[in-house]
Design a protein around this motif. Structure first.
Motif, PDB file in Angstrom:
ATOM      1  N   TYR A  34      -8.677  12.766 -25.125  1.00 19.69           N
ATOM      2  CA  TYR A  34      -8.629  12.160 -26.452  1.00 19.69           C
ATOM      3  C   TYR A  34      -7.256  12.194 -27.118  1.00 19.69           C
ATOM      4  N   ILE A  45     -15.729   2.133 -25.565  1.00 18.25           N
ATOM      5  CA  ILE A  45     -16.898   2.485 -24.729  1.00 18.25           C
ATOM      6  C   ILE A  45     -18.173   2.458 -25.565  1.00 18.25           C
ATOM      7  N   TYR A  51     -23.353   1.161 -22.403  1.00 13.05           N
ATOM      8  CA  TYR A  51     -23.300   2.512 -22.992  1.00 13.05           C
ATOM      9  C   TYR A  51     -24.328   2.601 -24.129  1.00 13.05           C
ATOM     10  N   GLY A 155     -23.755  12.347 -31.124  1.00  8.13           N
ATOM     11  CA  GLY A 155     -23.014  11.794 -29.995  1.00  8.13           C
ATOM     12  C   GLY A 155     -23.303  12.429 -28.659  1.00  8.13           C
ATOM     13  N   SER A 156     -24.174  13.443 -28.622  1.00  8.33           N
ATOM     14  CA  SER A 156     -24.453  14.188 -27.391  1.00  8.33           C
ATOM     15  C   SER A 156     -23.188  14.815 -26.807  1.00  8.33           C
ATOM     16  N   THR A 157     -22.277  15.185 -27.690  1.00  3.44           N
ATOM     17  CA  THR A 157     -21.075  15.901 -27.233  1.00  3.44           C
ATOM     18  C   THR A 157     -21.466  17.217 -26.558  1.00  3.44           C
ATOM     19  N   ASN A 160     -21.320  17.481 -22.807  1.00  2.00           N
ATOM     20  CA  ASN A 160     -20.065  17.632 -22.054  1.00  2.00           C
ATOM     21  C   ASN A 160     -19.766  19.096 -21.698  1.00  2.00           C
ATOM     22  N   TYR A 200     -21.654   4.834 -17.367  1.00  4.91           N
ATOM     23  CA  TYR A 200     -20.387   5.533 -17.126  1.00  4.91           C
ATOM     24  C   TYR A 200     -19.507   4.798 -16.112  1.00  4.91           C
ATOM     25  N   THR A 207     -14.551   2.232 -19.051  1.00  8.91           N
ATOM     26  CA  THR A 207     -14.664   3.664 -18.748  1.00  8.91           C
ATOM     27  C   THR A 207     -13.663   4.056 -17.653  1.00  8.91           C
ATOM     28  N   PHE A 210     -10.475   4.528 -19.399  1.00  6.97           N
ATOM     29  CA  PHE A 210     -10.552   5.792 -20.161  1.00  6.97           C
ATOM     30  C   PHE A 210     -10.257   6.966 -19.225  1.00  6.97           C
ATOM     31  N   MET A 246     -17.667  12.437 -13.786  1.00 12.21           N
ATOM     32  CA  MET A 246     -16.580  11.471 -13.608  1.00 12.21           C
ATOM     33  C   MET A 246     -15.482  12.137 -12.788  1.00 12.21           C
ATOM     34  N   GLU A 274     -14.915  15.030 -15.863  1.00 10.43           N
ATOM     35  CA  GLU A 274     -15.919  15.187 -16.930  1.00 10.43           C
ATOM     36  C   GLU A 274     -17.311  15.380 -16.355  1.00 10.43           C
ATOM     37  N   SER A 276     -21.319  15.082 -17.976  1.00 10.22           N
ATOM     38  CA  SER A 276     -22.112  14.738 -19.152  1.00 10.22           C
ATOM     39  C   SER A 276     -23.568  15.037 -18.806  1.00 10.22           C
TER      40      SER A 276
HETATM   41  C1  AVI Z   1     -18.023  12.199 -25.901  1.00  7.52           C
HETATM   42  N1  AVI Z   1     -19.063  12.218 -24.889  1.00  7.52           N
HETATM   43  C2  AVI Z   1     -20.359  12.545 -25.450  1.00  7.52           C
HETATM   44  C3  AVI Z   1     -19.095  11.017 -24.026  1.00  7.52           C
HETATM   45  C4  AVI Z   1     -20.245  11.115 -22.983  1.00  7.52           C
HETATM   46  O1  AVI Z   1     -21.038  10.184 -22.943  1.00  7.52           O
HETATM   47  O2  AVI Z   1     -20.327  12.133 -22.297  1.00  7.52           O
HETATM   48  C5  AVI Z   1     -17.778  10.799 -23.307  1.00  7.52           C
HETATM   49  C6  AVI Z   1     -17.800   9.657 -22.350  1.00  7.52           C
HETATM   50  N2  AVI Z   1     -17.349   9.687 -21.123  1.00  7.52           N
HETATM   51  C7  AVI Z   1     -17.507   8.529 -20.557  1.00  7.52           C
HETATM   52  N3  AVI Z   1     -18.105   7.722 -21.394  1.00  7.52           N
HETATM   53  C8  AVI Z   1     -18.284   8.404 -22.544  1.00  7.52           C
END
Ligand code: AVI
Length: 320
Positions: A34, A45, A51, A155-157, A160, A200, A207, A210, A246, A274, A276
């Motif tokens: 970020y 996204i 998404y 946001g379901s952070t 992560n 994703y 994505t 990103f 990811m 990442e 999720s």
């Molecule tokens: C911030 N977070 C909740 C997003 C997720 O869906 O895990 C980050 C993201 N990564 C790829 N797309 C979105």
């Protein structure tokens, strides 16, 4: 941000990149996505057709935030963990008839934007930004001490984080929020893996951009010479661990420099960027309880894609 804070954050990034790329299974932590460019790509996204989380959660908040306000009671101080997302925050703050709003973020830039956006939308609201690392319990401004608070973590952070880190974070929130804490939290649900993989790995490649921006950021900020065309974006559902992962996969043997070190990846080797996690409702309850929260109510959409939860803390008597 002051230049000394910037230097500290840069050192932190360099350390994480050196450590992560020196391992046999290479990683760069997702929190480094970020920068400004990465935040813009994330915004893009959230509007993609594949998404589903953002628009599903927004609809859940539109429909149910007033009920959250009724159950928790009006006049609470809303404490948002992570800078306010311009779409969701005003809806929530208004629906729960908040007495004040405390956005917490480690980035002073994000905080300034969040506070400015909200004061335009709700000019009468008392806004008290706090620049801090909310992963540990923190002291809130004196003016809200002793007042009843509701945390907001959309946001379901939470997805992560590993399960253990999620429990630690939710415990820290409970302590930060004082004697009678409430929490409204969005959590993405486990579902058909094909839907998750599409979310994703979108057709427009946003994505992928990103994910690849992380390497571009290493080049920009840490004097790297990573050839971006030697990497491609992979999004893989891990059924055992209930998470979409990811990765950045090398498409040929590649050697590069970053943060003063030399690294080498073989063709097909990946950098894990990442996770999720996706939860079943029963697992969200276990998560809440493990962190000392009592699940009060939850709401899902008609297709069971996403969930919005209201939890209440055990009051001051609970052990940290
Ligand atoms: C911030 N977070 C909740 C997003 C997720 O869906 O895990 C980050 C993201 N990564 C790829 N797309 C979105």
């Amino acid at each position: 941000m002051t230049s000394s804070t910037e230097t500290l954050l840069k050192d932190d990034f360099a350390d994480a990149v050196i450590e992560g790329l020196s391992q046999r299974r290479k990683v760069i932590p997702a929190r480094y996505f970020y920068d400004r460019k990465g935040s813009e790509l994330f915004e893009a996204i959230t509007a993609l057709p594949e998404y589903y989380p953002t628009r599903t959660e927004t609809a859940l908040l539109d429909a149910h935030a007033p009920e959250i306000g009724r159950i928790a009671g009006p006049g609470k101080v809303v404490v948002e963990f992570g800078s306010g997302s311009s779409m969701k925050t005003p809806v929530f703050v208004e629906a729960v008839r908040a007495a004040a709003y405390v956005p917490i973020d480690i980035s002073a830039d994000f905080l300034r934007d969040a506070a400015a956006g909200l004061s335009r939308a709700l000019p009468d609201l008392d806004i008290l930004p706090v620049a801090a690392d909310f992963t540990k319990p923190i002291a809130l401004p004196r003016s809200v001490e002793g007042r009843s608070m509701i945390g907001f973590f959309p946001g379901s952070t939470i997805g992560n984080l590993s399960h253990a880190a999620a429990v630690d974070l939710l415990r820290a929130f409970r302590i930060t929020l004082g004697a009678d804490p409430w929490l409204a939290i969005g959590i993405d649900l486990r579902k058909n893996p094909r839907l998750i993989e599409a979310a994703y790995d979108d057709a427009a490649g946003v994505t992928a951009a990103f994910n690849l921006n992380l390497l571009a950021r290493v080049n920009r900020e840490l004097g790297g010479d990573i050839p971006l065309d030697a990497f491609e974006h992979h999004a893989v559902w891990n059924d055992d661990l209930g998470r979409i992962e990811m990765h950045l996969a090398a498409t040929r043997d590649v050697r590069f420099h970053a943060a003063g070190e030399t690294f080498f990846l073989r063709d097909g080797e990946t950098i894990h960027t990442e996770n999720s996690h996706k939860y079943m409702i029963e697992e969200t309850r276990l998560l809440a309880r493990a962190a000392g929260w009592q699940p009060i109510r939850y709401w899902t959409d008609a297709r069971d894609l996403f969930s919005l939860h209201l939890w209440r803390g055990g009051g001051g008597a609970m052990e940290p």
